[in-house]
Design a protein around this motif. Structure first.
Motif, PDB file in Angstrom:
ATOM      1  N   GLY A  75       0.820  -1.204   0.000  1.00 47.97           N
ATOM      2  CA  GLY A  75       0.000   0.000   0.000  1.00 47.97           C
ATOM      3  C   GLY A  75       0.858   1.260   0.000  1.00 47.97           C
ATOM      4  O   GLY A  75       2.050   1.220   0.323  1.00 47.97           O
ATOM      5  N   VAL A  76       0.243   2.374  -0.353  1.00 48.22           N
ATOM      6  CA  VAL A  76       0.918   3.678  -0.362  1.00 48.22           C
ATOM      7  C   VAL A  76       0.047   4.686   0.384  1.00 48.22           C
ATOM      8  O   VAL A  76      -1.120   4.417   0.674  1.00 48.22           O
ATOM      9  N   ASP A  77       0.615   5.859   0.666  1.00 50.24           N
ATOM     10  CA  ASP A  77      -0.075   6.829   1.513  1.00 50.24           C
ATOM     11  C   ASP A  77      -0.786   7.953   0.783  1.00 50.24           C
ATOM     12  O   ASP A  77      -1.733   8.514   1.312  1.00 50.24           O
ATOM     13  N   ASP A  78      -0.350   8.332  -0.401  1.00 47.19           N
ATOM     14  CA  ASP A  78      -0.934   9.507  -1.059  1.00 47.19           C
ATOM     15  C   ASP A  78      -1.839   9.114  -2.227  1.00 47.19           C
ATOM     16  O   ASP A  78      -1.829   7.980  -2.684  1.00 47.19           O
ATOM     17  N   ARG A  79      -2.644  10.071  -2.705  1.00 46.69           N
ATOM     18  CA  ARG A  79      -3.620   9.803  -3.759  1.00 46.69           C
ATOM     19  C   ARG A  79      -2.978   9.368  -5.062  1.00 46.69           C
ATOM     20  O   ARG A  79      -3.422   8.416  -5.704  1.00 46.69           O
ATOM     21  N   ILE A  80      -1.921  10.043  -5.480  1.00 50.22           N
ATOM     22  CA  ILE A  80      -1.295   9.716  -6.761  1.00 50.22           C
ATOM     23  C   ILE A  80      -0.630   8.343  -6.690  1.00 50.22           C
ATOM     24  O   ILE A  80      -0.742   7.541  -7.619  1.00 50.22           O
ATOM     25  N   GLY A  81       0.052   8.072  -5.600  1.00 53.27           N
ATOM     26  CA  GLY A  81       0.654   6.756  -5.418  1.00 53.27           C
ATOM     27  C   GLY A  81      -0.404   5.663  -5.405  1.00 53.27           C
ATOM     28  O   GLY A  81      -0.208   4.578  -5.962  1.00 53.27           O
ATOM     29  N   GLN A  82      -1.552   5.955  -4.785  1.00 53.68           N
ATOM     30  CA  GLN A  82      -2.648   4.989  -4.750  1.00 53.68           C
ATOM     31  C   GLN A  82      -3.216   4.761  -6.141  1.00 53.68           C
ATOM     32  O   GLN A  82      -3.572   3.644  -6.502  1.00 53.68           O
ATOM     33  N   GLN A  83      -3.272   5.802  -6.941  1.00 52.81           N
ATOM     34  CA  GLN A  83      -3.762   5.656  -8.321  1.00 52.81           C
ATOM     35  C   GLN A  83      -2.819   4.752  -9.124  1.00 52.81           C
ATOM     36  O   GLN A  83      -3.274   3.873  -9.858  1.00 52.81           O
ATOM     37  N   VAL A  84      -1.513   4.962  -8.981  1.00 53.97           N
ATOM     38  CA  VAL A  84      -0.533   4.105  -9.673  1.00 53.97           C
ATOM     39  C   VAL A  84      -0.671   2.672  -9.173  1.00 53.97           C
ATOM     40  O   VAL A  84      -0.674   1.724  -9.956  1.00 53.97           O
ATOM     41  N   ARG A  85      -0.791   2.507  -7.855  1.00 55.44           N
ATOM     42  CA  ARG A  85      -0.925   1.167  -7.275  1.00 55.44           C
ATOM     43  C   ARG A  85      -2.175   0.470  -7.808  1.00 55.44           C
ATOM     44  O   ARG A  85      -2.128  -0.700  -8.188  1.00 55.44           O
ATOM     45  N   ASN A  86      -3.318   1.175  -7.822  1.00 58.44           N
ATOM     46  CA  ASN A  86      -4.560   0.567  -8.306  1.00 58.44           C
ATOM     47  C   ASN A  86      -4.438   0.127  -9.761  1.00 58.44           C
ATOM     48  O   ASN A  86      -4.886  -0.963 -10.130  1.00 58.44           O
ATOM     49  N   GLU A  87      -3.846   0.962 -10.582  1.00 58.34           N
ATOM     50  CA  GLU A  87      -3.651   0.603 -11.998  1.00 58.34           C
ATOM     51  C   GLU A  87      -2.722  -0.603 -12.126  1.00 58.34           C
ATOM     52  O   GLU A  87      -2.964  -1.507 -12.927  1.00 58.34           O
ATOM     53  N   LEU A  88      -1.647  -0.624 -11.338  1.00 54.32           N
ATOM     54  CA  LEU A  88      -0.690  -1.730 -11.389  1.00 54.32           C
ATOM     55  C   LEU A  88      -1.344  -3.026 -10.923  1.00 54.32           C
ATOM     56  O   LEU A  88      -1.157  -4.085 -11.537  1.00 54.32           O
ATOM     57  N   VAL A  89      -2.118  -2.958  -9.851  1.00 52.92           N
ATOM     58  CA  VAL A  89      -2.814  -4.145  -9.350  1.00 52.92           C
ATOM     59  C   VAL A  89      -3.751  -4.688 -10.424  1.00 52.92           C
ATOM     60  O   VAL A  89      -3.811  -5.886 -10.668  1.00 52.92           O
ATOM     61  N   PHE A  90      -4.496  -3.811 -11.076  1.00 53.85           N
ATOM     62  CA  PHE A  90      -5.399  -4.252 -12.135  1.00 53.85           C
ATOM     63  C   PHE A  90      -4.626  -4.921 -13.262  1.00 53.85           C
ATOM     64  O   PHE A  90      -5.044  -5.955 -13.787  1.00 53.85           O
ATOM     65  N   LEU A  91      -3.478  -4.350 -13.651  1.00 52.54           N
ATOM     66  CA  LEU A  91      -2.690  -4.932 -14.740  1.00 52.54           C
ATOM     67  C   LEU A  91      -2.054  -6.264 -14.343  1.00 52.54           C
ATOM     68  O   LEU A  91      -1.985  -7.188 -15.160  1.00 52.54           O
ATOM     69  N   LEU A  92      -1.587  -6.378 -13.116  1.00 47.56           N
ATOM     70  CA  LEU A  92      -0.932  -7.613 -12.685  1.00 47.56           C
ATOM     71  C   LEU A  92      -1.913  -8.757 -12.503  1.00 47.56           C
ATOM     72  O   LEU A  92      -1.615  -9.899 -12.830  1.00 47.56           O
TER      73      LEU A  92
END
Length: 183
Positions: free
Chosen positions: A57-74
């Motif tokens: 997990g990450v703490d900020d909105r932009i990092g969370q957006q990148v994480r969500n996109e990466l999770v969806f792709l993986l």
């Protein structure tokens, strides 16, 4: 009404037939099938190893957006494999710069275009022994228009951040796939 000579009519008929036969010959070589179809022997994509990567997990909105996109792709829209054997951690930063300024006759300056740049570092480690397999830094940019409306500017900035986050996540997916394929 204009009369057409029989030999001219014959030439048009031959020309039409030739054009139709040429079009049919070109369409005869076309096939429709999924590019990454499992029955295809040309190129088979396996996403099984990618779903065995847990993303922290990450703490900020932009990092969370990148994480969500990466999770969806993986995970292809699914969920992480419970027996995940790798862990990915993200650190993402954002910067915004003015890229186009317009000077008004009264001497004021209006910024009409801006660019947001996301820079992120992905660290991929093996869970069993904590060995770092890959640590890569990538960046992605997106431009947006700046108007006189404050809310429109905020929304345009957020949309640009989301576009850059999706691009950065795709680049991180490639990093993960390459690192796992090299093992």
């Amino acid at each position: 009404m204009m009369k057409i000579a029989p030999d001219q009519r014959r030439r048009w008929s031959v020309t039409r037939r030739t054009a139709i036969l040429g079009a049919l010959a070109m369409l005869g070589g076309c096939t429709v099938q999924p590019l990454y179809h499992a029955g295809s022997t040309d190129f088979i994509v396996s996403t099984a190893p990618l779903s065995r990567v847990s993303v922290d997990g990450v703490d900020d909105r932009i990092g969370q957006q990148v994480r969500n996109e990466l999770v969806f792709l993986l995970y292809n829209g699914g969920s992480v494999d419970p027996s995940a054997d790798h862990r990915a951690s993200l650190a993402v930063s954002s910067s915004t710069v003015d890229i186009f300024r317009v000077s008004a006759p009264d001497g004021s300056t209006n910024i009409t275009a801006r660019r947001v740049t996301l820079t992120g570092t992905l660290t991929l480690t093996r869970i069993e022994d904590g060995v770092t397999i890959a640590s890569e830094t990538r960046s992605a940019t997106a431009s947006f228009d700046n108007t006189r409306q404050e809310f429109a500017n905020l929304r345009a900035l957020r949309d640009a951040e989301n576009r850059a986050a999706a691009e950065l996540a795709e680049r991180f997916r490639i990093v993960v796939a390459t690192a796992l394929a090299a093992r």
